[in-house]
Design a protein around this motif. Structure first.
Motif, short mmCIF file in Angstrom:
data_model
loop_
_atom_site.label_atom_id
_atom_site.label_comp_id
_atom_site.label_asym_id
_atom_site.label_seq_id
_atom_site.Cartn_x
_atom_site.Cartn_y
_atom_site.Cartn_z
N ALA A 160 0.83 -1.20 0.00
CA ALA A 160 0.00 0.00 0.00
C ALA A 160 0.87 1.26 0.00
CB ALA A 160 -0.94 0.00 1.20
N ARG A 161 1.97 1.26 0.76
CA ARG A 161 2.88 2.40 0.82
C ARG A 161 3.50 2.66 -0.56
NH1 ARG A 161 7.61 3.79 0.21
NH2 ARG A 161 8.36 1.68 -0.09
N ILE A 162 3.90 1.58 -1.23
CA ILE A 162 4.50 1.70 -2.56
C ILE A 162 3.48 2.25 -3.56
CG2 ILE A 162 5.45 0.37 -4.50
CD1 ILE A 162 6.80 -1.42 -2.27
N GLU A 163 2.23 1.78 -3.48
CA GLU A 163 1.17 2.31 -4.36
C GLU A 163 0.99 3.81 -4.14
OE1 GLU A 163 -0.40 0.94 -6.89
OE2 GLU A 163 0.50 -1.02 -6.57
N ALA A 164 1.03 4.26 -2.89
CA ALA A 164 0.87 5.69 -2.60
C ALA A 164 2.01 6.50 -3.21
CB ALA A 164 0.79 5.92 -1.10
N GLU A 165 3.21 5.95 -3.17
CA GLU A 165 4.35 6.66 -3.76
C GLU A 165 4.22 6.71 -5.29
OE1 GLU A 165 9.22 6.50 -3.89
OE2 GLU A 165 8.16 5.57 -2.22
N GLU A 166 3.87 5.58 -5.91
CA GLU A 166 3.77 5.53 -7.37
C GLU A 166 2.59 6.34 -7.91
OE1 GLU A 166 3.52 1.36 -8.27
OE2 GLU A 166 5.66 1.03 -7.94
N GLU A 167 1.44 6.25 -7.25
CA GLU A 167 0.22 6.86 -7.78
C GLU A 167 -0.02 8.28 -7.29
OE1 GLU A 167 -3.07 4.22 -7.05
OE2 GLU A 167 -2.28 2.70 -8.42
N ALA A 168 0.38 8.58 -6.03
CA ALA A 168 0.08 9.88 -5.44
C ALA A 168 1.32 10.73 -5.17
CB ALA A 168 -0.69 9.68 -4.13
N GLY A 169 2.49 10.15 -5.28
CA GLY A 169 3.71 10.92 -5.08
C GLY A 169 3.92 11.35 -3.65
N VAL A 170 3.59 10.46 -2.70
CA VAL A 170 3.84 10.75 -1.29
C VAL A 170 4.60 9.59 -0.66
CG1 VAL A 170 1.89 12.32 -0.93
CG2 VAL A 170 1.55 9.87 -0.60
N ALA B 254 -10.98 -3.43 -1.18
CA ALA B 254 -9.70 -2.78 -0.90
C ALA B 254 -9.51 -2.73 0.61
CB ALA B 254 -9.66 -1.37 -1.48
N VAL B 255 -8.41 -3.32 1.08
CA VAL B 255 -8.05 -3.28 2.49
C VAL B 255 -7.19 -2.04 2.68
CG1 VAL B 255 -6.89 -4.50 4.36
CG2 VAL B 255 -8.18 -5.78 2.63
N VAL B 256 -7.58 -1.17 3.61
CA VAL B 256 -6.99 0.17 3.73
C VAL B 256 -5.97 0.25 4.87
CG1 VAL B 256 -7.46 2.64 4.01
CG2 VAL B 256 -9.12 1.16 2.84
N TYR B 257 -4.80 0.81 4.54
CA TYR B 257 -3.73 1.04 5.51
C TYR B 257 -3.51 2.54 5.66
CZ TYR B 257 -2.87 -3.89 5.33
OH TYR B 257 -3.03 -5.25 5.44
N SER B 258 -3.44 2.98 6.91
CA SER B 258 -3.16 4.37 7.22
C SER B 258 -1.71 4.69 6.86
CB SER B 258 -3.38 4.58 8.72
OG SER B 258 -3.00 5.86 9.13
N LEU B 259 -1.51 5.82 6.18
CA LEU B 259 -0.16 6.24 5.78
C LEU B 259 0.04 7.69 6.19
CD1 LEU B 259 2.44 5.47 3.98
CD2 LEU B 259 1.33 6.93 2.30
N GLN B 260 0.78 7.90 7.28
CA GLN B 260 1.09 9.27 7.70
C GLN B 260 2.17 9.80 6.75
OE1 GLN B 260 2.34 9.80 11.76
NE2 GLN B 260 1.92 11.99 11.67
N VAL B 261 1.82 10.84 6.01
CA VAL B 261 2.70 11.36 4.96
C VAL B 261 3.86 12.13 5.58
CG1 VAL B 261 2.84 12.93 2.99
CG2 VAL B 261 0.87 11.40 3.24
N THR C 52 5.25 6.24 6.32
CA THR C 52 5.24 4.89 6.85
C THR C 52 3.80 4.42 7.01
OG1 THR C 52 7.27 5.37 8.08
CG2 THR C 52 6.04 3.41 8.74
N ALA C 53 3.52 3.27 6.45
CA ALA C 53 2.17 2.69 6.57
C ALA C 53 2.08 1.92 7.87
CB ALA C 53 1.88 1.78 5.39
N ALA C 54 0.98 2.09 8.57
CA ALA C 54 0.73 1.31 9.78
C ALA C 54 0.62 -0.16 9.38
CB ALA C 54 -0.54 1.79 10.46
N PRO C 55 1.14 -1.08 10.20
CA PRO C 55 1.16 -2.49 9.81
C PRO C 55 -0.20 -3.19 9.85
CG PRO C 55 2.07 -2.21 12.01
CD PRO C 55 1.81 -0.84 11.47
N VAL C 56 -1.17 -2.59 10.53
CA VAL C 56 -2.50 -3.20 10.67
C VAL C 56 -3.50 -2.35 9.90
CG1 VAL C 56 -4.30 -3.79 12.35
CG2 VAL C 56 -1.89 -4.09 12.95
#
Length: 154
Positions: free
Chosen positions: A60-70, A98-105, A73-77
């Motif tokens: 999920a963290r990698i998707e946020a970087e590739e798609e949103a440019g941010v 879609a299983v959602v992971y919190s990502l503090q930018v 660290t993604a929370a593990p749960v």
């Protein structure tokens, strides 16, 4: 149960992972980042398939970087999930989750993989719930806005 339409794929529900990128503003409020889809420019969360050899949260963290440019660290749960109808490349549709992971930018990138294909925008959780197209994602974001879903800090 949803009615099966011509062109729908049978079989199990597709499962993807999504990031909910967020940050705290100077006044203490929370804003979340949405992106547009490549196909119809509707607001959504960055999401994709689990990457082989990576955890769901890392994918999920990698998707946020590739798609949103941010980055961050993604929370593990996961903090929750939502259901949607996935449009496949061949034009068929498939019920999906879609299983959602919190990502503090931590950082917004000036350049990223899909910058020319998508827009990104910060929203309050309430405004995000109103902006998205998918009904269940809107419900999920409304629960974030109401404080029923807490954005985990990794």
């Amino acid at each position: 149960m949803a009615e099966k339409r011509k062109g729908d794929k049978a079989g199990p529900r597709a499962r993807q992972v999504a990031a909910l990128p967020w940050r705290r503003e100077a006044d203490g409020s929370i804003v979340v980042l949405l992106i547009t889809s490549r196909t119809n420019s509707k607001w959504m969360l960055p999401k994709g398939w689990v990457i082989p050899g990576k955890s769901d949260a890392e994918s999920a963290r990698i998707e946020a970087e590739e798609e949103a440019g941010v980055t961050g660290t993604a929370a593990p749960v996961p903090i929750g999930s939502y259901f949607y109808v996935r449009q496949e490349d061949d034009g068929t549709t498939r019920p999906s989750q879609a299983v959602v992971y919190s990502l503090q930018v931590a950082k917004e990138l000036a350049s990223w993989d899909e910058k020319k294909q998508r827009k990104r925008q910060w929203f309050t959780p309430t405004d995000a719930a109103q902006a998205v197209y998918e009904r269940d994602l809107a419900r999920f974001l409304a629960n974030v806005a109401a404080g029923r879903i807490h954005l985990a800090v990794a």
